[in-house]
Design a protein around this motif. Structure first.
Motif, PDB file in Angstrom:
ATOM      1  N   ASP A 273      -0.848   5.668  -3.709  1.00  0.00           N
ATOM      2  CA  ASP A 273       0.088   5.414  -4.289  1.00  0.00           C
ATOM      3  C   ASP A 273       1.415   4.854  -3.144  1.00  0.00           C
ATOM      4  O   ASP A 273       2.444   4.818  -3.330  1.00  0.00           O
ATOM      5  N   LEU A 274       0.714   4.532  -1.960  1.00  0.00           N
ATOM      6  CA  LEU A 274       1.725   4.214  -0.957  1.00  0.00           C
ATOM      7  C   LEU A 274       2.514   3.020  -0.972  1.00  0.00           C
ATOM      8  O   LEU A 274       1.685   2.183  -1.347  1.00  0.00           O
ATOM      9  N   LYS A 275       3.727   2.777  -0.772  1.00  0.00           N
ATOM     10  CA  LYS A 275       4.148   1.617  -0.892  1.00  0.00           C
ATOM     11  C   LYS A 275       4.163   0.832   0.355  1.00  0.00           C
ATOM     12  O   LYS A 275       4.204   1.569   1.663  1.00  0.00           O
ATOM     13  N   TYR A 276       4.334  -0.368   0.608  1.00  0.00           N
ATOM     14  CA  TYR A 276       4.185  -1.149   2.105  1.00  0.00           C
ATOM     15  C   TYR A 276       5.138  -0.857   3.006  1.00  0.00           C
ATOM     16  O   TYR A 276       4.758  -0.645   4.141  1.00  0.00           O
ATOM     17  N   LEU A 277       6.355  -0.915   2.514  1.00  0.00           N
ATOM     18  CA  LEU A 277       7.164  -0.552   3.610  1.00  0.00           C
ATOM     19  C   LEU A 277       7.166   1.103   4.033  1.00  0.00           C
ATOM     20  O   LEU A 277       7.467   1.266   5.508  1.00  0.00           O
ATOM     21  N   ASP A 278       6.656   1.783   3.200  1.00  0.00           N
ATOM     22  CA  ASP A 278       6.521   3.129   3.792  1.00  0.00           C
ATOM     23  C   ASP A 278       5.315   3.377   4.557  1.00  0.00           C
ATOM     24  O   ASP A 278       5.190   3.842   5.868  1.00  0.00           O
ATOM     25  N   TYR A 279       4.408   2.374   4.270  1.00  0.00           N
ATOM     26  CA  TYR A 279       3.116   2.122   5.265  1.00  0.00           C
ATOM     27  C   TYR A 279       3.478   1.808   6.591  1.00  0.00           C
ATOM     28  O   TYR A 279       3.105   2.445   7.432  1.00  0.00           O
ATOM     29  N   ILE A 280       4.400   0.584   6.642  1.00  0.00           N
ATOM     30  CA  ILE A 280       4.576   0.215   7.890  1.00  0.00           C
ATOM     31  C   ILE A 280       5.279   1.204   8.884  1.00  0.00           C
ATOM     32  O   ILE A 280       5.171   1.450   9.951  1.00  0.00           O
TER      33      ILE A 280
ATOM     34  N   GLY B 237      -1.108   7.723  18.707  1.00  0.00           N
ATOM     35  CA  GLY B 237      -2.131   7.969  17.738  1.00  0.00           C
ATOM     36  C   GLY B 237      -2.827   6.442  17.388  1.00  0.00           C
ATOM     37  O   GLY B 237      -2.131   5.488  17.661  1.00  0.00           O
ATOM     38  N   ASP B 238      -3.843   6.605  16.792  1.00  0.00           N
ATOM     39  CA  ASP B 238      -4.519   5.245  16.393  1.00  0.00           C
ATOM     40  C   ASP B 238      -4.440   5.227  14.858  1.00  0.00           C
ATOM     41  O   ASP B 238      -4.864   6.023  14.185  1.00  0.00           O
ATOM     42  N   ALA B 239      -3.727   4.256  14.387  1.00  0.00           N
ATOM     43  CA  ALA B 239      -3.426   4.041  12.762  1.00  0.00           C
ATOM     44  C   ALA B 239      -4.805   3.484  12.323  1.00  0.00           C
ATOM     45  O   ALA B 239      -4.308   3.358  11.001  1.00  0.00           O
ATOM     46  N   GLY B 240      -5.804   2.855  12.769  1.00  0.00           N
ATOM     47  CA  GLY B 240      -7.023   2.476  12.369  1.00  0.00           C
ATOM     48  C   GLY B 240      -6.609   1.018  11.720  1.00  0.00           C
ATOM     49  O   GLY B 240      -5.656   0.525  12.108  1.00  0.00           O
ATOM     50  N   GLU B 241      -7.564   0.581  10.977  1.00  0.00           N
ATOM     51  CA  GLU B 241      -7.374  -0.801  10.586  1.00  0.00           C
ATOM     52  C   GLU B 241      -6.471  -1.105   9.437  1.00  0.00           C
ATOM     53  O   GLU B 241      -6.023  -0.286   8.656  1.00  0.00           O
ATOM     54  N   GLU B 242      -5.582  -2.145   9.796  1.00  0.00           N
ATOM     55  CA  GLU B 242      -4.469  -2.423   9.051  1.00  0.00           C
ATOM     56  C   GLU B 242      -5.031  -2.602   7.329  1.00  0.00           C
ATOM     57  O   GLU B 242      -5.868  -3.477   7.323  1.00  0.00           O
ATOM     58  N   ARG B 243      -4.136  -2.018   6.556  1.00  0.00           N
ATOM     59  CA  ARG B 243      -4.480  -2.168   4.995  1.00  0.00           C
ATOM     60  C   ARG B 243      -3.736  -3.434   4.423  1.00  0.00           C
ATOM     61  O   ARG B 243      -2.775  -3.817   5.163  1.00  0.00           O
ATOM     62  N   SER B 244      -4.166  -3.985   3.350  1.00  0.00           N
ATOM     63  CA  SER B 244      -3.447  -5.040   2.792  1.00  0.00           C
ATOM     64  C   SER B 244      -2.844  -4.323   1.304  1.00  0.00           C
ATOM     65  O   SER B 244      -3.049  -3.296   0.986  1.00  0.00           O
ATOM     66  N   PHE B 245      -1.425  -4.889   1.020  1.00  0.00           N
ATOM     67  CA  PHE B 245      -0.887  -4.329  -0.056  1.00  0.00           C
ATOM     68  C   PHE B 245      -0.771  -5.451  -1.106  1.00  0.00           C
ATOM     69  O   PHE B 245       0.502  -5.709  -1.592  1.00  0.00           O
ATOM     70  N   TYR B 246      -1.761  -6.165  -1.154  1.00  0.00           N
ATOM     71  CA  TYR B 246      -1.637  -7.050  -2.563  1.00  0.00           C
ATOM     72  C   TYR B 246      -1.209  -6.781  -4.011  1.00  0.00           C
ATOM     73  O   TYR B 246      -1.477  -5.591  -4.369  1.00  0.00           O
ATOM     74  N   GLY B 247      -0.016  -7.250  -4.347  1.00  0.00           N
ATOM     75  CA  GLY B 247       0.814  -6.889  -5.540  1.00  0.00           C
ATOM     76  C   GLY B 247       2.065  -5.999  -5.295  1.00  0.00           C
ATOM     77  O   GLY B 247       2.773  -5.992  -6.174  1.00  0.00           O
ATOM     78  N   ASP B 248       1.948  -5.513  -3.857  1.00  0.00           N
ATOM     79  CA  ASP B 248       3.060  -4.920  -3.732  1.00  0.00           C
ATOM     80  C   ASP B 248       4.335  -5.786  -3.497  1.00  0.00           C
ATOM     81  O   ASP B 248       4.275  -6.697  -2.750  1.00  0.00           O
ATOM     82  N   PRO B 249       5.629  -5.588  -4.360  1.00  0.00           N
ATOM     83  CA  PRO B 249       6.585  -6.591  -4.283  1.00  0.00           C
ATOM     84  C   PRO B 249       7.015  -6.997  -2.832  1.00  0.00           C
ATOM     85  O   PRO B 249       7.159  -8.040  -2.502  1.00  0.00           O
TER      86      PRO B 249
ATOM     87  N   PHE C 118       5.378  -6.592   0.203  1.00  0.00           N
ATOM     88  CA  PHE C 118       4.307  -7.190   0.883  1.00  0.00           C
ATOM     89  C   PHE C 118       4.125  -8.653   0.360  1.00  0.00           C
ATOM     90  O   PHE C 118       4.270  -9.520   1.354  1.00  0.00           O
ATOM     91  N   GLU C 119       4.247  -8.966  -0.863  1.00  0.00           N
ATOM     92  CA  GLU C 119       4.136 -10.297  -1.184  1.00  0.00           C
ATOM     93  C   GLU C 119       5.462 -11.144  -0.733  1.00  0.00           C
ATOM     94  O   GLU C 119       4.941 -12.171  -0.563  1.00  0.00           O
ATOM     95  N   ALA C 120       6.569 -10.478  -0.843  1.00  0.00           N
ATOM     96  CA  ALA C 120       7.750 -11.352  -0.441  1.00  0.00           C
ATOM     97  C   ALA C 120       7.576 -11.616   0.966  1.00  0.00           C
ATOM     98  O   ALA C 120       7.888 -12.662   1.416  1.00  0.00           O
ATOM     99  N   LEU C 121       7.130 -10.724   1.887  1.00  0.00           N
ATOM    100  CA  LEU C 121       7.131 -10.858   3.426  1.00  0.00           C
ATOM    101  C   LEU C 121       5.866 -11.937   3.688  1.00  0.00           C
ATOM    102  O   LEU C 121       5.995 -12.739   4.319  1.00  0.00           O
ATOM    103  N   ARG C 122       4.848 -11.794   2.753  1.00  0.00           N
ATOM    104  CA  ARG C 122       3.745 -12.543   2.961  1.00  0.00           C
ATOM    105  C   ARG C 122       4.022 -13.997   2.763  1.00  0.00           C
ATOM    106  O   ARG C 122       3.612 -14.935   3.247  1.00  0.00           O
ATOM    107  N   ASN C 123       4.617 -14.105   1.575  1.00  0.00           N
ATOM    108  CA  ASN C 123       5.093 -15.677   1.019  1.00  0.00           C
ATOM    109  C   ASN C 123       6.205 -16.186   2.244  1.00  0.00           C
ATOM    110  O   ASN C 123       6.341 -17.600   2.077  1.00  0.00           O
ATOM    111  N   LEU C 124       6.834 -15.426   2.768  1.00  0.00           N
ATOM    112  CA  LEU C 124       7.629 -15.964   4.016  1.00  0.00           C
ATOM    113  C   LEU C 124       6.846 -16.864   4.979  1.00  0.00           C
ATOM    114  O   LEU C 124       7.214 -17.564   5.713  1.00  0.00           O
TER     115      LEU C 124
END
Length: 274
Positions: free
Chosen positions: A236-243, A254-266, A268-274
């Motif tokens: 249930d993590l939101k994209y901005l919380d994840y960042i 620490g090592d945060a691991g492989e970066e996750r995608s948040f398709y559908g998160d408003p 995330f989508e707004a920043l991706r469209n930029l």
């Protein structure tokens, strides 16, 4: 001396319009880039509407703390923005004006904007006379408001003793106040209560995960890496919380691991469209 309530902002905009008219052909960006130059010319130029004084020097004629504070109050009563040179003059007078400003700040019947202005001046003159009241504002805050948030900002520049007093009040404080307290205290590592309370909030307050991650980042305690990493995989993590969580993990080493995608998160989508 009679008090004169001139609208300095209106006078500046009038000056700026004439300045722009006298420099035809400038683009909007060039006018914007000239703002500081226009302001410097205006503030240092003698003005008829100030009996020949410049905006920068006009309030130097007022020596009395009572007169200066009366001017401040008069501007507020008339709904006119406080002139920056008057603000600067009151701060310059320092300890002469501080008790009067503290009186305004403590008066709950006063306009909140005026009280916030008084607090800003006390902050800028580094006056500590109202610190006890600021601590009470922070510890009693039920919800977001300008004064308690400003009080927290001021206290974040104090010391570990301030943090200790706030932590003593933490268990009985409202939820919003607890957030302010921890936001102040994370600037003063050394008290175990700060880390323990932040980790508890991180795990149990999902609406404020970004805040708690940011506070743990500022606290700088490497023990926070693992609890922060646990949050990174939540469904249930939101994209901005994840960042914010990811940034905190990496800042703490620490090592945060492989970066996750948040398709559908408003967000995330707004920043991706930029």
């Amino acid at each position: 001396m009679s008090l004169n309530y001139v609208d300095f902002d209106a006078k500046f905009f009038e000056f700026a319009r004439k300045w722009v008219a006298a420099h035809p052909g400038l683009t909007e960006q060039q006018v914007e880039d000239s703002y500081n130059r226009i302001m410097e010319e205006w503030v240092s130029s003698p003005a008829e509407w100030l009996d020949g004084d410049s905006p920068a020097t006009y309030f130097q004629r007022y020596e009395s703390a009572q007169e200066l504070i009366a001017l401040m109050e008069g501007y507020a009563e008339r709904g006119i923005n406080l002139p920056e040179p008057l603000y600067a003059r009151i701060v310059e007078r320092g300890e002469d004006c501080a008790p009067l400003l503290e009186g305004i700040l403590r008066d709950g019947q006063r306009d909140e904007g005026l009280r916030a202005e008084a607090l800003g001046m006390l902050r800028d003159m580094d006056a500590r006379c109202a610190d006890g009241y600021l601590e009470a504002l922070v510890c009693g805050a039920q919800e977001r408001n300008e004064l308690s948030d400003m009080a927290a900002e001021v206290l974040a520049g104090r010391d570990a003793q301030t943090a200790a007093r706030l932590l003593d009040a933490y268990p009985g404080a409202p939820d919003y106040a607890q957030g302010l307290i921890l936001d102040v205290c994370c600037n003063f590592p050394g008290d175990e209560r700060i880390y323990q309370n932040l980790v508890y909030k991180l795990k149990n307050d999902p609406e404020q995960r970004a805040l708690w991650a940011s506070c743990l980042n500022k606290l700088g305690d490497e023990r926070a890496i693992e609890p922060l990493k646990e949050m990174l995989g939540l469904f249930d993590l939101k994209y901005l919380d994840y960042i914010e969580l990811r940034d905190a993990v990496e800042a703490l080493g620490g090592d945060a691991g492989e970066e996750r995608s948040f398709y559908g998160d408003p967000d995330f989508e707004a920043l991706r469209n930029l």
